[in-house]
Write an enzyme that holds these catalytic residues in place. Structure first.
Site, short mmCIF file in Angstrom:
data_model
loop_
_atom_site.label_atom_id
_atom_site.label_comp_id
_atom_site.label_asym_id
_atom_site.label_seq_id
_atom_site.Cartn_x
_atom_site.Cartn_y
_atom_site.Cartn_z
N LEU A 118 -44.06 20.17 17.19
CA LEU A 118 -45.01 20.69 16.21
C LEU A 118 -46.15 21.34 16.97
CD1 LEU A 118 -45.32 17.83 13.55
CD2 LEU A 118 -44.37 20.11 13.17
N ASP A 119 -46.57 22.53 16.55
CA ASP A 119 -47.71 23.19 17.17
C ASP A 119 -48.98 22.37 16.98
OD1 ASP A 119 -46.13 25.32 17.93
OD2 ASP A 119 -46.63 26.54 16.18
N PRO A 120 -49.99 22.56 17.86
CA PRO A 120 -51.26 21.83 17.68
C PRO A 120 -51.89 21.99 16.30
CG PRO A 120 -51.19 22.84 19.86
CD PRO A 120 -49.98 23.34 19.11
N LEU A 121 -51.71 23.17 15.67
CA LEU A 121 -52.30 23.39 14.35
C LEU A 121 -51.43 22.83 13.22
CD1 LEU A 121 -53.86 26.97 14.55
CD2 LEU A 121 -55.00 24.76 14.69
N ALA A 122 -50.27 22.27 13.57
CA ALA A 122 -49.41 21.65 12.56
C ALA A 122 -49.54 20.14 12.63
CB ALA A 122 -47.95 22.05 12.80
#
Length: 313
Positions: free
Chosen positions: A51-55
């Protein structure tokens, strides 16, 4: 090796289990993984799908032997809840990028519903340059950081469900059930382009992977506030990763032969396919049945070691 690393290695312990973790905002999947690993003092850990940091959202963490069976979740369908900011395109397709274009937003619910129906089923996506897909051994995001763009091939993915949750002003929230390899950021851009106004992803939350749900996950704050016994109670057994496979019980002799790499002859009444394997009710791994013959696919190391010890005595 730092003093802190040496200290962690001294206190780490073997642990074979699965934790359903709710990844917080602004942490990379690997950073989140290492924080959880230290909380459990586990020797070995891995996660099932970045998961991306913003997710945020569901990130199953596998400890020890459970890491052998992560492919089941990597291949599983995923559920997400996503929010689009309509009217603004960005360099990255999400809120991390710079705004490159602004357009007026004039869409209603009927238009959105009509557009969403065009994306269900099999569809083709162009992977974003800001992704971890590798080209010539390097992830794409390394090229884009240098201002380079490379040719990418369209990928076929399946959007099984796509539902409008909210439309307020220039924000559109939707839920999606999709196959592995789907880029929700790309889906959000494609939806907003088809609406005629463009847009970018501003929030993404993974709510399910296969049979696992975010409802059963634990946050970092919750885990940090627990004692060791409470944290242990949050763990799931390794075989929960392969519950989609039919089970097959073996006796000790059969399990020993399988652990030595031998194929077992079984009744032809067993249909072909993968099986989760047990002996005396204890999970020992996964095997492949074909034409009444069972071949080991992935077995627990403890099973192989026990078989080797019996063979040497």
């Amino acid at each position: 090796m730092t003093k802190k690393t040496e200290q962690f290695r001294r206190v780490s312990r073997p642990l074979d289990a699965v934790l359903l973790f709710d990844k917080p905002l602004e942490l990379s999947s690997n950073t989140a993984l290492q924080k959880v690993r230290r909380l459990y003092s586990a020797e070995k850990a891995g996660h099932t799908g970045t998961l991306d940091p913003l997710a945020t959202g569901l990130l199953p963490v596998c400890f020890g032997e459970a890491t052998k069976f992560t492919i089941a979740l990597l291949d599983a369908d995923k559920r997400y809840r996503a929010t689009i900011r309509l009217g603004q395109r960005t360099t990255t397709g999400d809120a991390e990028g710079e705004v490159t274009e602004t357009r007026p937003v004039a869409v209603d619910e009927a238009q959105v519903l009509a557009v969403l129906t065009t994306f269900t089923g099999e569809t083709r996506q162009l992977p974003p340059m800001h992704s971890a897909i590798k080209y010539l051994g390097k992830p794409l995001y390394e090229y884009i950081r240098k201002g380079e763009t490379v040719e990418r091939e369209l990928r076929t993915v399946i959007i099984r469900e796509l539902k409008l949750d909210r439309l307020e002003g220039n924000e559109l929230e939707f839920s999606v059930l999709c196959s592995k390899g789907t880029y929700v950021r790309t889906l959000a851009e494609d939806i907003s382009e088809k609406l005629g106004c463009g847009g970018h992803l501003i929030a993404l939350r993974r709510t399910g992977i296969g049979e696992f749900s975010l409802d059963d996950a634990h946050t970092l704050t919750q885990l940090e506030g627990m004692d060791e016994a409470q944290r242990a109670a949050c763990l799931l057994p390794t075989d929960r990763l392969v519950q989609n496979l039919p089970s097959l019980e073996l006796d000790e002799v059969q399990a020993n032969r399988l652990a030595q790499g031998q194929r077992l002859g079984l009744s032809d009444s067993h249909p072909d396919g993968k099986r989760r394997l047990y002996t005396s009710g204890r999970f020992i791994g996964v095997g492949e049945l074909e034409g009444g013959r069972l071949t080991p696919s992935r077995l627990l190391s403890s099973v192989a070691k026990a078989a080797a010890q019996r063979e040497s005595t």
